[in-house]
Scaffold this motif. Structure first.
Motif: not given
Length: 304
Positions: A220, A292, A296, A300
């Motif tokens: 992230l 997750v 992601r 992305k």
């Protein structure tokens, strides 16, 4: 003309695609070999320092015991939850290794697991090399899987280096004696080795939560320090909340609630209920975090 053979557009397209694929020889499974990633991570300074410190720590503890006279009577109330283990640490190699694990499990090992898992993707992004890896092209899911496997491998290696070095230097200095316990009778050396391996396995499973959280944060963010620090801080927050009895049964859902359940392996008979609950809880948390992260990362935009 009857001598000409006509082909449908679909046949031509399939033929062209097949020839291009054969010419290029591209196989997703052959991109970014695990061995190459192992070598890349081994050459990094943080890997060398982390593994080196796992070997050095038992030696530091041994020297501290030697200078301190080898006992904890002078400060029997200042050792925290595991202060009673200080008296047993110098009674044999198994006990010395157990002490090294006990004093490291609460924070040091958390940092090490967060370091290996949290730095692996974020560091590539911060260096600007992540997009070049994907341009090779390495499939995103494979890139993430290889980095996760290698990160976990080095984290487990650090854990076993700590215990192995502690067992070696402790046995050389204090001898080969039964594994002591503050809650049961002494455990024979043969069974003591099995109990110590069980403790290592349980700690490895529990720390998967830290690795999963750090890995997710690494996907992230582009800041490796943020991923590592964020995972450690959230683990500490969970530990603090677990001490608040007013939360009642909510504490059972916290990832740190069963972090000390390995003490059940020192009792006779072994207390397995909390061990099973802790292992199941840790695996569930880790799988969710990794799921997750993969979801992601595969969706992305990579700009770094």
């Amino acid at each position: 003309m009857s001598g000409l053979v006509s082909e449908s557009p679909g046949t031509v397209e399939r033929g062209q695609a097949s020839s291009v694929s054969a010419a290029v020889g591209y196989r997703p499974s052959r991109t970014l070999p695990i061995v190459a990633e192992i070598r890349r991570q081994a050459s990094r300074r943080r890997t060398q320092l982390a593994l080196g410190f796992m070997v050095l720590l038992p030696l530091i503890i041994l020297v501290a015991f030697e200078f301190g006279g080898g006992n904890g009577d002078d400060d029997s109330n200042g050792g925290g939850a595991f202060s009673s283990l200080v008296d047993l640490a110098t009674s044999g190699g198994l006990n010395f290794a157990l002490f090294c694990l006990a004093v490291s499990a609460g924070f040091l090992l958390v940092v090490v697991f967060a370091l290996f898992a949290g730095d692996t993707v974020a560091s590539e992004a911060s260096w600007g090399s992540l997009r070049y890896l994907l341009a090779i092209p390495v499939p995103r899911a494979r890139l993430l899987a290889v980095k996760l496997v290698v990160a976990l491998g080095y984290a487990f290696l650090a854990l076993f280096l700590l215990a192995g070095t502690g067992l070696l230097v402790g046995t050389l200095r204090y001898g080969w004696h039964p594994l002591g316990s503050t809650i049961a009778s002494q455990i024979p050396p043969g069974q003591g080795v099995l109990r110590l391996l069980g403790i290592l396995a349980y700690l490895a499973v529990i720390l998967l939560v830290v690795a999963g959280l750090a890995f997710l944060l690494s996907v992230l963010t582009d800041a490796a320090l943020g991923a590592v620090g964020g995972a450690v801080l959230l683990w500490i927050l969970s530990s603090i909340l677990d001490q608040i009895t007013a939360l009642g049964s909510i504490r059972n859902a916290l990832p740190t609630h069963y972090s000390d359940a390995w003490l059940g392996l020192l009792s006779t008979p072994v207390q397995t209920e909390d061990l099973a609950k802790g292992a199941i809880s840790a695996i569930i948390y880790a799988v969710i975090f990794w799921g997750v992260a993969f979801f992601r990362f595969t969706r992305k935009d990579i700009t770094s």
